[in-house]
Motif scaffolding. Structure first.
Motif, PDB file in Angstrom:
ATOM      1  N   ASP A  23       2.750  -8.835   9.547  1.00  0.00           N
ATOM      2  CA  ASP A  23       2.373  -7.825  10.530  1.00  0.00           C
ATOM      3  C   ASP A  23       1.960  -6.556   9.787  1.00  0.00           C
ATOM      4  O   ASP A  23       2.782  -5.672   9.508  1.00  0.00           O
ATOM      5  CB  ASP A  23       3.543  -7.547  11.472  1.00  0.00           C
ATOM      6  N   VAL A  24       0.681  -6.477   9.470  1.00  0.00           N
ATOM      7  CA  VAL A  24       0.177  -5.380   8.642  1.00  0.00           C
ATOM      8  C   VAL A  24       0.323  -4.042   9.354  1.00  0.00           C
ATOM      9  O   VAL A  24       0.701  -3.034   8.744  1.00  0.00           O
ATOM     10  CB  VAL A  24      -1.292  -5.639   8.247  1.00  0.00           C
ATOM     11  N   ALA A  25       0.029  -4.017  10.643  1.00  0.00           N
ATOM     12  CA  ALA A  25       0.127  -2.765  11.396  1.00  0.00           C
ATOM     13  C   ALA A  25       1.557  -2.226  11.385  1.00  0.00           C
ATOM     14  O   ALA A  25       1.792  -1.037  11.153  1.00  0.00           O
ATOM     15  CB  ALA A  25      -0.352  -2.976  12.827  1.00  0.00           C
TER      16      ALA A  25
ATOM     17  N   GLY B  72      -4.092 -10.680 -10.088  1.00  0.00           N
ATOM     18  CA  GLY B  72      -3.853 -11.732  -9.112  1.00  0.00           C
ATOM     19  C   GLY B  72      -2.444 -11.742  -8.559  1.00  0.00           C
ATOM     20  O   GLY B  72      -2.009 -12.758  -8.008  1.00  0.00           O
ATOM     21  N   ASP B  73      -1.716 -10.615  -8.684  1.00  0.00           N
ATOM     22  CA  ASP B  73      -0.334 -10.576  -8.187  1.00  0.00           C
ATOM     23  C   ASP B  73      -0.138  -9.597  -7.037  1.00  0.00           C
ATOM     24  O   ASP B  73       0.972  -9.417  -6.557  1.00  0.00           O
ATOM     25  CB  ASP B  73       0.643 -10.280  -9.331  1.00  0.00           C
ATOM     26  N   GLU B  74      -1.223  -8.936  -6.602  1.00  0.00           N
ATOM     27  CA  GLU B  74      -1.179  -8.065  -5.427  1.00  0.00           C
ATOM     28  C   GLU B  74      -2.337  -8.405  -4.505  1.00  0.00           C
ATOM     29  O   GLU B  74      -3.433  -8.767  -4.970  1.00  0.00           O
ATOM     30  CB  GLU B  74      -1.318  -6.582  -5.823  1.00  0.00           C
TER      31      GLU B  74
ATOM     32  N   TYR C 164       0.525  -5.841  -0.665  1.00  0.00           N
ATOM     33  CA  TYR C 164       1.611  -6.821  -0.679  1.00  0.00           C
ATOM     34  C   TYR C 164       1.762  -7.446  -2.063  1.00  0.00           C
ATOM     35  O   TYR C 164       0.767  -7.620  -2.788  1.00  0.00           O
ATOM     36  CB  TYR C 164       1.349  -7.937   0.332  1.00  0.00           C
ATOM     37  N   ASP C 165       2.996  -7.788  -2.404  1.00  0.00           N
ATOM     38  CA  ASP C 165       3.271  -8.608  -3.579  1.00  0.00           C
ATOM     39  C   ASP C 165       2.865 -10.042  -3.244  1.00  0.00           C
ATOM     40  O   ASP C 165       3.383 -10.626  -2.287  1.00  0.00           O
ATOM     41  CB  ASP C 165       4.756  -8.532  -3.932  1.00  0.00           C
ATOM     42  N   ASP C 166       1.949 -10.611  -3.993  1.00  0.00           N
ATOM     43  CA  ASP C 166       1.432 -11.936  -3.646  1.00  0.00           C
ATOM     44  C   ASP C 166       2.465 -13.040  -3.820  1.00  0.00           C
ATOM     45  O   ASP C 166       2.444 -14.038  -3.099  1.00  0.00           O
ATOM     46  CB  ASP C 166       0.203 -12.260  -4.496  1.00  0.00           C
ATOM     47  N   LYS C 167       3.390 -12.866  -4.738  1.00  0.00           N
ATOM     48  CA  LYS C 167       4.385 -13.909  -4.991  1.00  0.00           C
ATOM     49  C   LYS C 167       5.449 -13.943  -3.900  1.00  0.00           C
ATOM     50  O   LYS C 167       5.812 -15.021  -3.400  1.00  0.00           O
ATOM     51  CB  LYS C 167       5.041 -13.694  -6.358  1.00  0.00           C
ATOM     52  N   THR C 168       5.942 -12.777  -3.501  1.00  0.00           N
ATOM     53  CA  THR C 168       7.046 -12.713  -2.537  1.00  0.00           C
ATOM     54  C   THR C 168       6.576 -12.463  -1.109  1.00  0.00           C
ATOM     55  O   THR C 168       7.353 -12.625  -0.165  1.00  0.00           O
ATOM     56  CB  THR C 168       8.012 -11.587  -2.928  1.00  0.00           C
ATOM     57  N   LEU C 169       5.321 -12.026  -0.939  1.00  0.00           N
ATOM     58  CA  LEU C 169       4.746 -11.630   0.352  1.00  0.00           C
ATOM     59  C   LEU C 169       5.464 -10.414   0.950  1.00  0.00           C
ATOM     60  O   LEU C 169       5.403 -10.167   2.151  1.00  0.00           O
ATOM     61  CB  LEU C 169       4.751 -12.796   1.356  1.00  0.00           C
ATOM     62  N   LYS C 170       6.128  -9.646   0.103  1.00  0.00           N
ATOM     63  CA  LYS C 170       6.821  -8.441   0.550  1.00  0.00           C
ATOM     64  C   LYS C 170       5.904  -7.220   0.421  1.00  0.00           C
ATOM     65  O   LYS C 170       5.058  -7.145  -0.472  1.00  0.00           O
ATOM     66  CB  LYS C 170       8.089  -8.211  -0.276  1.00  0.00           C
ATOM     67  N   LEU C 171       6.119  -6.256   1.326  1.00  0.00           N
ATOM     68  CA  LEU C 171       5.367  -5.010   1.266  1.00  0.00           C
ATOM     69  C   LEU C 171       5.640  -4.297  -0.057  1.00  0.00           C
ATOM     70  O   LEU C 171       6.786  -4.168  -0.477  1.00  0.00           O
ATOM     71  CB  LEU C 171       5.769  -4.109   2.429  1.00  0.00           C
ATOM     72  N   LYS C 172       4.581  -3.833  -0.687  1.00  0.00           N
ATOM     73  CA  LYS C 172       4.732  -3.161  -1.975  1.00  0.00           C
ATOM     74  C   LYS C 172       4.354  -1.683  -1.906  1.00  0.00           C
ATOM     75  O   LYS C 172       5.014  -0.842  -2.520  1.00  0.00           O
ATOM     76  CB  LYS C 172       3.861  -3.869  -3.023  1.00  0.00           C
ATOM     77  N   GLN C 173       3.307  -1.360  -1.156  1.00  0.00           N
ATOM     78  CA  GLN C 173       2.839   0.027  -1.121  1.00  0.00           C
ATOM     79  C   GLN C 173       1.958   0.231   0.106  1.00  0.00           C
ATOM     80  O   GLN C 173       1.228  -0.672   0.507  1.00  0.00           O
ATOM     81  CB  GLN C 173       2.018   0.344  -2.386  1.00  0.00           C
ATOM     82  N   VAL C 174       2.031   1.423   0.685  1.00  0.00           N
ATOM     83  CA  VAL C 174       1.096   1.833   1.739  1.00  0.00           C
ATOM     84  C   VAL C 174       0.328   3.039   1.214  1.00  0.00           C
ATOM     85  O   VAL C 174       0.929   4.057   0.863  1.00  0.00           O
ATOM     86  CB  VAL C 174       1.822   2.178   3.052  1.00  0.00           C
TER      87      VAL C 174
END
Length: 567
Positions: free
Chosen positions: A489-491, A514-516, A534-544
């Protein structure tokens, strides 16, 4: 609209060029029997909205392509010999208002969060009136528009900053008429520069030094990233409506020339690659693959071949793919390949030999063998393919495949590209076929993306009219593509307040490692927007990444990945 003074002047100049400036001498400018009356002032506003929001899909002359034909009346002869008639006049104002308000399943977004009720009524009436034919744009016009701001001899001889240029992102700020360059290592905005309105793409020089942009108003710019701060060094106008540029990349011709394609007039232009000095214009008007003359065959996309000193030029309405040899511009050699209508966007397969281009209206993808200079295949797909550049991945069962999403179908199609490579011989039986369709939650996809170092495959759906679908992105596991995708949910992840307008999550783009993955959150023109990382490996939010200057961000282009066609 909240445009800056400089941008407003650029847009007005472009609208004047298109013949969109209207004198206020007459109160009634309708010119079609039965068409709703419009004052000159109303028509002026409607033309501006049509140019900004509608012409890209429906055409300046409204004959349609990705979008439907919007002429007041049209007819065509069907295969059975019967005539089919239609047109906006037959739909009427109320029906047209509903279509504009709520969108369609074919990929047209709802405009109730973009236009006011009064503007929607205005557009419903406007498209029942006949379209104006804009003026042509000659080589002289192009030369008159050319501005060499900094000659090549006066530019830096070496990089004057410490930014990792390979990991810079060029990001379109659509409604502001600007381009943001963001440092991918630090996630900091490096520089925001004025460009043409709604930059469609950014392309990189073969050296990675220059960023070339082309706006929907036809303005093309070169931005030099070797300065302490990125600097625009040259500009030129290609016409009144444009979508594509690319440099010459073949060995010995690196950055020697730049080619740009326009929607209006229907033509392509060749310029000096370092200065943008105009050299040549070539019209694309002519016969379609069906043998009918078309007055508005727009240049949809252009890419530079690595097989030969050629550009691949895709002409939308005619269904013709042109391989333009740039070794001798005085004696220009072009190979014309018949494919399918209406050509739009596309990208290279993993081998960089085959160019894959979507034919929206035919629900097909054409594969061009640039080594042999001929059509390799036409592949039937789901409704309205729209790949962006597409995405390449190695399928556990079917080998190398290239992916496209769809505006009109809730699937992503995977097409085998095993070709005749001996190392892929065991997959050749699947070649040039759709081998799998990945289920999406709805239609309206614009971009798909992956990376050789990633185990994930990303797809957006910003053109879907449902908020829940459009505000998310969907991530597939490349090792188990049959599994339902993970929705992000990007929004919500942006942390920005909810707005009336749908905040559309658009165009996943990887960083150089290739990791973000970076996603544009494209809000309303008066709303706060953001780039969500997003962190591509964990799919966790990294930065806005957000600020008041991040206005309606859309397309993003990582320097290294764009240079080397990594997708």
């Amino acid at each position: 609209m909240p445009f800056g003074k400089q941008f407003a002047g650029t847009l007005i100049a472009s609208l004047t060029l298109m013949g969109l400036a209207v004198a206020h001498a007459s109160n009634d400018t309708s010119g079609n029997a039965g068409a709703p009356a419009m004052t000159a002032a109303e028509k002026e506003v409607a033309k501006k909205i049509y140019f900004e929001r509608c012409a890209g899909c429906h055409g300046v002359l409204r004959k349609g392509a990705t979008g439907k034909n919007l002429e007041p009346h049209w007819e065509k002869t069907q295969e059975d010999g019967n005539k089919l008639e239609g047109g906006t006049l037959s739909l009427g104002t109320k029906r047209l208002e509903k279509i504009i308000t709520y969108g369609t399943e074919g990929g047209m977004v709802n405009y109730d969060d973009i236009l006011t009720k009064e503007e929607i009524n205005l557009m419903a009436r406007y498209i029942q009136n006949p379209p104006d034919v804009p003026p042509e744009f000659s080589l002289k016009d192009m030369k008159d528009s050319w501005k060499l701001i900094v000659p090549v001899a006066e530019r830096p001889k070496k990089q004057m900053n410490k930014v990792n240029l390979k990991n810079v992102f060029a990001i379109t700020l659509r409604d502001a008429g600007k381009l943001a360059l963001i440092d991918g290592d630090t996630h900091k905005v490096w520089k925001i520069l004025d460009t043409g309105y709604a930059v469609h793409i950014s392309r990189l020089s073969a050296s990675g030094r220059y960023v070339y942009t082309v706006g929907r108003d036809g303005l093309t710019t070169i931005i030099d990233m070797w300065y302490a701060e990125p600097t625009t060094v040259a500009t030129v106008r290609l016409g009144s409506d444009a979508r594509s540029v690319d440099v010459s990349k073949f060995k010995g011709y690196e950055d020697k020339y730049l080619i740009g394609g326009t929607y209006w007039p229907p033509q392509y232009s060749i310029m000096d690659g370092e200065t943008l000095e105009p050299i040549k214009i070539v019209s694309t008007r002519g016969q379609t693959i069906d043998g009918e003359y078309h007055p508005e065959p727009r240049v949809a996309s252009i890419v530079a071949s690595s097989e030969k000193p050629e550009w691949v030029v895709n002409v939308k309405e005619t269904g013709q793919i042109m391989l333009v040899d740039y070794t001798d511009l005085k004696n220009l050699k072009t190979t014309t390949i018949e494919s399918s209508k209406f050509l739009h966007d596309g990208g290279w397969d993993a081998s960089k030999r085959y160019f894959m281009v979507a034919a929206n209206a035919s629900n097909q993808v054409a594969a061009v063998d640039t080594k042999e200079g001929k059509l390799a295949a036409i592949i039937d797909t789901a409704k309205i393919p729209h790949p962006g550049r597409g995405a390449n991945l190695f399928h556990p069962e079917f080998g190398p495949v290239w992916a496209t999403g769809h505006l009109g179908a809730a699937v992503v199609s995977l097409i085998s590209t095993a070709s005749d490579d001996p190392k892929n011989a065991r997959f050749k039986q699947y070649n040039w076929k759709v081998v799998q369709e990945l289920k999406m939650p709805g239609a309206g996809n614009l971009f798909v993306k992956t990376h050789p170092k990633s185990k994930h495959f990303w797809a957006d759906a910003p053109m879907n009219p449902e908020r829940e679908i459009a505000e998310g992105v969907y991530v597939f596991d490349k090792d188990n593509l049959s599994k339902d995708p993970v929705r992000l949910d990007v929004a919500k992840d942006s942390g920005l307040p909810e707005t009336k307008a749908i905040r559309r999550a658009v165009q996943p783009e990887y960083n150089v490692a290739g990791d973000e993955v970076w996603i544009s959150l494209w809000g309303g023109k008066a709303d706060q927007s953001a780039i969500v990382v997003y962190d591509d490996k964990t799919l966790k939010l990294k930065q806005v990444i957000t600020s008041p200057e991040i206005v309606t961000p859309t397309g993003k282009f990582n320097v290294f990945n764009t240079m080397h066609d990594v997708y």
